[in-house]
Scaffold this motif. Sequence first.
Motif, mmCIF file in Angstrom:
data_model
loop_
_atom_site.group_PDB
_atom_site.id
_atom_site.type_symbol
_atom_site.label_atom_id
_atom_site.label_comp_id
_atom_site.label_asym_id
_atom_site.label_seq_id
_atom_site.Cartn_x
_atom_site.Cartn_y
_atom_site.Cartn_z
ATOM 1 N N LEU A 1 6.755 8.063 6.489
ATOM 2 C CA LEU A 1 6.633 7.076 6.725
ATOM 3 C C LEU A 1 7.621 5.948 4.964
ATOM 4 N N TYR A 2 7.610 7.405 4.260
ATOM 5 C CA TYR A 2 8.179 6.078 2.619
ATOM 6 C C TYR A 2 9.743 5.731 2.927
ATOM 7 N N GLU A 3 9.987 7.290 3.736
ATOM 8 C CA GLU A 3 11.499 7.036 3.797
ATOM 9 C C GLU A 3 12.454 5.843 4.097
ATOM 10 N N GLN A 4 11.332 5.068 4.216
ATOM 11 C CA GLN A 4 12.457 3.557 4.719
ATOM 12 C C GLN A 4 10.576 2.847 4.734
ATOM 13 N N SER A 5 10.566 2.589 2.873
ATOM 14 C CA SER A 5 10.319 1.726 2.240
ATOM 15 C C SER A 5 9.895 0.425 1.234
ATOM 16 N N GLY A 6 9.040 -0.261 0.893
ATOM 17 C CA GLY A 6 9.968 -1.581 -0.283
ATOM 18 C C GLY A 6 7.617 -1.882 -1.289
ATOM 19 N N SER A 7 7.899 -2.715 -1.715
ATOM 20 C CA SER A 7 6.898 -2.493 -2.768
ATOM 21 C C SER A 7 6.004 -3.646 -2.128
ATOM 22 N N ARG A 8 4.342 -4.092 -1.697
ATOM 23 C CA ARG A 8 3.816 -5.427 -1.101
ATOM 24 C C ARG A 8 2.776 -4.950 -2.414
ATOM 25 N N ASP A 9 2.575 -5.686 -2.859
ATOM 26 C CA ASP A 9 1.177 -6.069 -4.348
ATOM 27 C C ASP A 9 1.191 -4.819 -5.266
ATOM 28 N N ASP A 10 2.488 -4.640 -5.686
ATOM 29 C CA ASP A 10 3.076 -3.126 -6.171
ATOM 30 C C ASP A 10 2.612 -2.034 -5.389
ATOM 31 N N ARG A 11 2.319 -1.404 -4.508
ATOM 32 C CA ARG A 11 2.397 -0.437 -3.455
ATOM 33 C C ARG A 11 3.026 -0.207 -2.799
ATOM 34 N N ILE A 12 3.851 1.561 -2.635
ATOM 35 C CA ILE A 12 4.997 1.452 -1.806
ATOM 36 C C ILE A 12 4.156 1.527 -0.129
ATOM 37 N N ILE A 13 4.495 0.916 0.496
ATOM 38 C CA ILE A 13 4.771 0.560 1.532
ATOM 39 C C ILE A 13 5.925 0.961 2.424
ATOM 40 N N GLY A 14 5.640 1.552 3.588
ATOM 41 C CA GLY A 14 6.373 1.885 5.224
ATOM 42 C C GLY A 14 6.773 1.091 5.913
ATOM 43 N N TYR A 15 8.215 0.657 6.401
ATOM 44 C CA TYR A 15 8.409 -0.203 7.035
ATOM 45 C C TYR A 15 8.862 0.343 8.388
ATOM 46 N N THR A 16 8.970 -0.618 9.622
ATOM 47 C CA THR A 16 9.437 0.998 10.833
ATOM 48 C C THR A 16 10.887 1.288 10.071
#
Length: 313
Positions: free
Chosen positions: A197-212
């Motif tokens: 999930l986190y191999e493509q990720s960024g931040s949302r509200d300082d949390r790690i978020i996975g992207y498609t």
Amino acid sequence: MKQHNGILASLVSVALLVSGCNAQQAGNAGSRSSTDRTEAGTIDAAMMPERAVISDDEYVAHVLKLQERLANQGYTVRLENPFVVIGNEDAEMVQQRCEQTIRWAVQRLKNQYFPRDPDHIIEIWLFGDKESYETGCESLTGRKATTPFGFYSAAEKKLIMNIATGGGTLVHEIVHPFMAANFPACPSWFNEGLASLYEQSGSRDDRIIGYTNWRLRSLQLAIDDDRLPPFETMMKTTTREFYDDPSGTNYAQARYLCYYLQETGKLDDFYQGFHKNAADDPSGMQTLQTVLETTDLEAFQKSWQEWVMKLKF
Ligand SMILES: [Zn+2]
């Protein structure tokens, strides 16, 4: 004398670095009690204290030994808590990868899931190109690399990365030693689902978020061909079955189940619930039913597949 002063200075700077990094965990550095280890699957993450199990002295000795072994070979050695990072790109780039990828991911992963650090020092080797990655992999493990991106070897206590391919795989691999330290009963499907999930990720509200990401296409093709196994089958795979995976869909199915849970705000509850109940629910099936508020996983899978078909990368 000069040389002696040099060694002392580097000892002091490493020691400062170590104590700076461990500032949050001061107090019991060096404690390594076997009673701290708990049976798999019975630990509540919220109950687990964040504590240093590796002493400052151990870090200092480890870093100095590496620096000595790698002297004049173009490597930079950095402590990036809880890891020791060794890179053959220029020192500034190694530092940047420490701060912007490793520290960035570790802080968020620890906040969200993993209060406990690994209880042994793990080295992260960052090779700046394919050639040095392949040579380095062979000299560190005695084997040829089987992936162009990089991997984690628990046995060798190393993450070995071709960092020229990007930081995504590095974040993926960082999840594994933390999962092992915090949720040793975690089955492969969730270990790989969360890591990928986190191999493509960024931040949302300082949390790690996975992207498609690139795994979406093979998943959509499998759904289109009606050859995706039921969640029950995928979640009940043994480690060997998960990795053997003749259909080649296990990673993607696990990842996009985690992605769905994230997007519906249920991933934290799933992790905590599964962590707590793993002794009674080793596959996570019951916990999944609880967080989804349904006992009909077949119906859920049907609607999940429709949702997946609308996703875009
Ligand atoms: Zn993995």
